[in-house]
Design a protein around this motif. Structure first.
Motif, PDB file in Angstrom:
ATOM      1  N   MET A 189      51.741  22.257   8.053  1.00 31.58           N
ATOM      2  CA  MET A 189      51.683  20.907   7.520  1.00 31.58           C
ATOM      3  C   MET A 189      50.603  20.825   6.444  1.00 31.58           C
ATOM      4  O   MET A 189      49.702  21.651   6.391  1.00 31.58           O
ATOM      5  CB  MET A 189      51.409  19.904   8.645  1.00 31.58           C
ATOM      6  CG  MET A 189      50.027  19.992   9.263  1.00 31.58           C
ATOM      7  SD  MET A 189      49.779  18.843  10.630  1.00 31.58           S
ATOM      8  CE  MET A 189      50.129  17.274   9.858  1.00 31.58           C
ATOM      9  N   ARG A 190      50.733  19.831   5.606  1.00 26.14           N
ATOM     10  CA  ARG A 190      49.757  19.640   4.530  1.00 26.14           C
ATOM     11  C   ARG A 190      48.865  18.445   4.869  1.00 26.14           C
ATOM     12  O   ARG A 190      49.354  17.335   5.088  1.00 26.14           O
ATOM     13  CB  ARG A 190      50.466  19.434   3.200  1.00 26.14           C
ATOM     14  CG  ARG A 190      49.537  19.214   2.029  1.00 26.14           C
ATOM     15  CD  ARG A 190      50.174  19.539   0.714  1.00 26.14           C
ATOM     16  NE  ARG A 190      50.381  20.984   0.567  1.00 26.14           N
ATOM     17  CZ  ARG A 190      50.783  21.557  -0.562  1.00 26.14           C
ATOM     18  NH1 ARG A 190      51.018  20.830  -1.646  1.00 26.14           N
ATOM     19  NH2 ARG A 190      50.950  22.866  -0.619  1.00 26.14           N
ATOM     20  N   HIS A 250      48.545  25.368   9.904  1.00 31.91           N
ATOM     21  CA  HIS A 250      49.441  25.323  11.059  1.00 31.91           C
ATOM     22  C   HIS A 250      48.800  26.097  12.198  1.00 31.91           C
ATOM     23  O   HIS A 250      47.775  26.761  12.013  1.00 31.91           O
ATOM     24  CB  HIS A 250      50.828  25.896  10.725  1.00 31.91           C
ATOM     25  CG  HIS A 250      50.810  27.336  10.293  1.00 31.91           C
ATOM     26  ND1 HIS A 250      50.650  27.711   8.967  1.00 31.91           N
ATOM     27  CD2 HIS A 250      50.905  28.498  11.006  1.00 31.91           C
ATOM     28  CE1 HIS A 250      50.667  29.033   8.885  1.00 31.91           C
ATOM     29  NE2 HIS A 250      50.819  29.529  10.103  1.00 31.91           N
ATOM     30  N   ARG A 251      49.391  26.003  13.349  1.00 31.23           N
ATOM     31  CA  ARG A 251      48.833  26.595  14.554  1.00 31.23           C
ATOM     32  C   ARG A 251      48.587  28.095  14.360  1.00 31.23           C
ATOM     33  O   ARG A 251      49.471  28.833  13.923  1.00 31.23           O
ATOM     34  CB  ARG A 251      49.782  26.387  15.731  1.00 31.23           C
ATOM     35  CG  ARG A 251      49.188  26.781  17.066  1.00 31.23           C
ATOM     36  CD  ARG A 251      50.199  26.545  18.188  1.00 31.23           C
ATOM     37  NE  ARG A 251      49.597  26.814  19.479  1.00 31.23           N
ATOM     38  CZ  ARG A 251      48.964  25.926  20.211  1.00 31.23           C
ATOM     39  NH1 ARG A 251      48.827  24.695  19.770  1.00 31.23           N
ATOM     40  NH2 ARG A 251      48.444  26.239  21.391  1.00 31.23           N
ATOM     41  N   GLY A 252      47.364  28.524  14.683  1.00 33.30           N
ATOM     42  CA  GLY A 252      47.027  29.942  14.604  1.00 33.30           C
ATOM     43  C   GLY A 252      46.611  30.424  13.232  1.00 33.30           C
ATOM     44  O   GLY A 252      46.334  31.612  13.054  1.00 33.30           O
ATOM     45  N   ALA A 253      46.550  29.511  12.243  1.00 33.34           N
ATOM     46  CA  ALA A 253      46.167  29.917  10.884  1.00 33.34           C
ATOM     47  C   ALA A 253      44.974  29.100  10.415  1.00 33.34           C
ATOM     48  O   ALA A 253      44.743  27.986  10.874  1.00 33.34           O
ATOM     49  CB  ALA A 253      47.333  29.723   9.920  1.00 33.34           C
ATOM     50  N   HIS A 254      44.213  29.681   9.499  1.00 30.79           N
ATOM     51  CA  HIS A 254      43.085  28.927   8.950  1.00 30.79           C
ATOM     52  C   HIS A 254      43.582  27.973   7.868  1.00 30.79           C
ATOM     53  O   HIS A 254      44.622  28.229   7.239  1.00 30.79           O
ATOM     54  CB  HIS A 254      42.042  29.889   8.371  1.00 30.79           C
ATOM     55  CG  HIS A 254      42.515  30.642   7.166  1.00 30.79           C
ATOM     56  ND1 HIS A 254      42.483  30.107   5.892  1.00 30.79           N
ATOM     57  CD2 HIS A 254      43.052  31.883   7.027  1.00 30.79           C
ATOM     58  CE1 HIS A 254      42.963  30.980   5.029  1.00 30.79           C
ATOM     59  NE2 HIS A 254      43.314  32.069   5.698  1.00 30.79           N
ATOM     60  N   ARG A 290      30.957  27.091  13.084  1.00 29.69           N
ATOM     61  CA  ARG A 290      31.291  27.938  14.236  1.00 29.69           C
ATOM     62  C   ARG A 290      32.617  28.666  14.007  1.00 29.69           C
ATOM     63  O   ARG A 290      32.727  29.874  14.246  1.00 29.69           O
ATOM     64  CB  ARG A 290      31.369  27.081  15.500  1.00 29.69           C
ATOM     65  CG  ARG A 290      32.024  27.770  16.697  1.00 29.69           C
ATOM     66  CD  ARG A 290      31.266  29.007  17.127  1.00 29.69           C
ATOM     67  NE  ARG A 290      30.042  28.635  17.828  1.00 29.69           N
ATOM     68  CZ  ARG A 290      29.066  29.498  18.096  1.00 29.69           C
ATOM     69  NH1 ARG A 290      29.165  30.755  17.700  1.00 29.69           N
ATOM     70  NH2 ARG A 290      27.976  29.112  18.734  1.00 29.69           N
ATOM     71  N   ARG A 291      33.622  27.949  13.533  1.00 33.16           N
ATOM     72  CA  ARG A 291      34.925  28.584  13.309  1.00 33.16           C
ATOM     73  C   ARG A 291      34.839  29.627  12.189  1.00 33.16           C
ATOM     74  O   ARG A 291      35.530  30.642  12.221  1.00 33.16           O
ATOM     75  CB  ARG A 291      35.967  27.524  12.964  1.00 33.16           C
ATOM     76  CG  ARG A 291      36.278  26.552  14.108  1.00 33.16           C
ATOM     77  CD  ARG A 291      37.298  27.077  15.080  1.00 33.16           C
ATOM     78  NE  ARG A 291      37.516  26.129  16.166  1.00 33.16           N
ATOM     79  CZ  ARG A 291      38.508  25.225  16.190  1.00 33.16           C
ATOM     80  NH1 ARG A 291      39.363  25.156  15.179  1.00 33.16           N
ATOM     81  NH2 ARG A 291      38.636  24.405  17.223  1.00 33.16           N
ATOM     82  N   LEU A 309      39.822  20.708  11.077  1.00 34.32           N
ATOM     83  CA  LEU A 309      39.953  21.511  12.296  1.00 34.32           C
ATOM     84  C   LEU A 309      40.075  20.621  13.530  1.00 34.32           C
ATOM     85  O   LEU A 309      40.876  20.906  14.429  1.00 34.32           O
ATOM     86  CB  LEU A 309      38.755  22.452  12.427  1.00 34.32           C
ATOM     87  CG  LEU A 309      38.686  23.562  11.384  1.00 34.32           C
ATOM     88  CD1 LEU A 309      37.300  24.220  11.399  1.00 34.32           C
ATOM     89  CD2 LEU A 309      39.765  24.606  11.611  1.00 34.32           C
ATOM     90  N   ARG A 310      39.291  19.549  13.582  1.00 36.75           N
ATOM     91  CA  ARG A 310      39.378  18.646  14.724  1.00 36.75           C
ATOM     92  C   ARG A 310      40.729  17.957  14.755  1.00 36.75           C
ATOM     93  O   ARG A 310      41.332  17.761  15.823  1.00 36.75           O
ATOM     94  CB  ARG A 310      38.244  17.606  14.647  1.00 36.75           C
ATOM     95  CG  ARG A 310      38.229  16.613  15.785  1.00 36.75           C
ATOM     96  CD  ARG A 310      38.126  17.306  17.146  1.00 36.75           C
ATOM     97  NE  ARG A 310      36.828  17.908  17.362  1.00 36.75           N
ATOM     98  CZ  ARG A 310      36.629  19.057  17.977  1.00 36.75           C
ATOM     99  NH1 ARG A 310      37.669  19.746  18.428  1.00 36.75           N
ATOM    100  NH2 ARG A 310      35.416  19.539  18.154  1.00 36.75           N
TER     101      ARG A 310
END
Length: 314
Positions: free
Chosen positions: A1-2, A21-25, A121-122, A305-306
């Motif tokens: 998603m954007r 998206h899930r699992g990607a930065h 942290r990420r 990220l949140r």
């Protein structure tokens, strides 16, 4: 998603658009900024002027238009210290919402510290161990420390580079050279505010890694010899206490108009560099930090990220 994030800060209004998206930065796809200098439009009575409100309204509308053009699936807007501390901040935000449809969320200083900490942290990962994060903005200084993704201690102090410039070094606003006595007074003021915060941070335990983020720290690192931005965000950069002391001595003896011509120094923020350097030096000295690693991620990335975490049910 954007995703699009609009960050209304003390110096700039900044739009960041990322694909994630899930699992990607988050991958940056578009970046826009407007040098509104909102804090400079807040008078001694703590009221944001009509001129400042108009500049804010225009930049928010432009950001909305750009976010729509970029095809954002989700859009988040936040405001920090300049709006947070203006006596008419809520009224201004209400008029902005009526005109643009954008509802700006006002973050507390502690929220800023927590979200920035999450981003750092990420970026560095769990191998960083106990992490201490410093972030100098235009209006405030955020500090946070912890072993997890939520810091054990998060602190916000009114020691932003723009705020300290206006209070202690007004000659820099017109391109002049900082007054050395005023710089010494700024250092003493910063130390007084920092001492109780430092005690809380140090009580959480010694950090394994100390990181700094924000335009101020990136500029100071560049002036001390770090790689230019053209080298890419993944190139390791750091700022040592020794290098920072040299930068402080240099910027205290040069006009801000001349400082603006140096590589790595933004012309719109050159006048804030001496005050930012003084706050950074006081922070590192009181925290007994020999050097900081520069992190390219900060508040905006923390917000993204949140948001992704919430969408994924984390």
């Amino acid at each position: 998603m954007r995703l699009g994030v609009l960050d209304v800060g003390s110096n700039t209004v900044h739009l960041l658009v990322v694909d994630a998206h899930r699992g990607a930065h988050p991958t940056p796809m578009h970046d826009d900024r407007w040098a509104v200098r909102l804090a400079e439009h807040v008078g001694p009575d703590d009221v944001l002027s009509r001129v400042g409100e108009k500049a804010l309204l225009e930049s928010v509308q432009e950001a909305c238009d750009q976010a729509e053009k970029q095809g954002c699936d989700d859009f988040m807007a936040l405001a920090t210290s300049a709006i947070r501390e203006a006596r008419n901040g809520e009224e201004v935000l209400d008029r902005i919402r009526q005109s643009t449809g954008v509802e700006l969320q006002v973050l507390t200083g502690e929220d800023e510290a927590r979200l920035t900490f999450l981003a750092v942290r990420r970026w560095f990962g769990w191998s960083a161990g106990r992490l201490l994060v410093l972030d100098i903005g235009g209006g405030s200084l955020e500090l946070a420390v912890g072993i997890d993704e939520l810091p054990d201690v998060a602190v916000s102090l009114p020691l932003g580079a723009g705020r300290m410039t206006r209070r202690f070094l007004p000659e820099a606003l017109s391109g002049g050279r900082p007054d050395l006595d005023a710089l010494a007074a700024l250092d003493e003021h910063a130390a007084t505010l920092l001492e109780p915060a430092v005690a809380r941070l140090q009580a959480a335990g010694p950090p394994d890694l100390v990181a700094a983020t924000s335009k101020t720290f990136r500029t100071l690192a560049r002036l001390s010899g770090a790689a230019p931005s053209s080298a890419g965000i993944r190139v390791p950069r750091r700022l040592t206490a020794t290098g920072l002391d040299q930068v402080v001595r240099f910027v205290s003896r040069i006009e801000s108009s001349a400082l603006a011509e140096l590589p790595g120094v933004s012309a719109t923020r050159a006048h804030q560099v001496p005050a930012g350097a003084a706050v950074a030096a006081a922070s590192m000295r009181l925290l007994d930090v020999p050097f900081v690693r520069i992190c390219p991620w900060a508040l905006r990335e923390g917000v993204i990220l949140r948001r992704l975490d919430s969408l994924e049910g984390a």
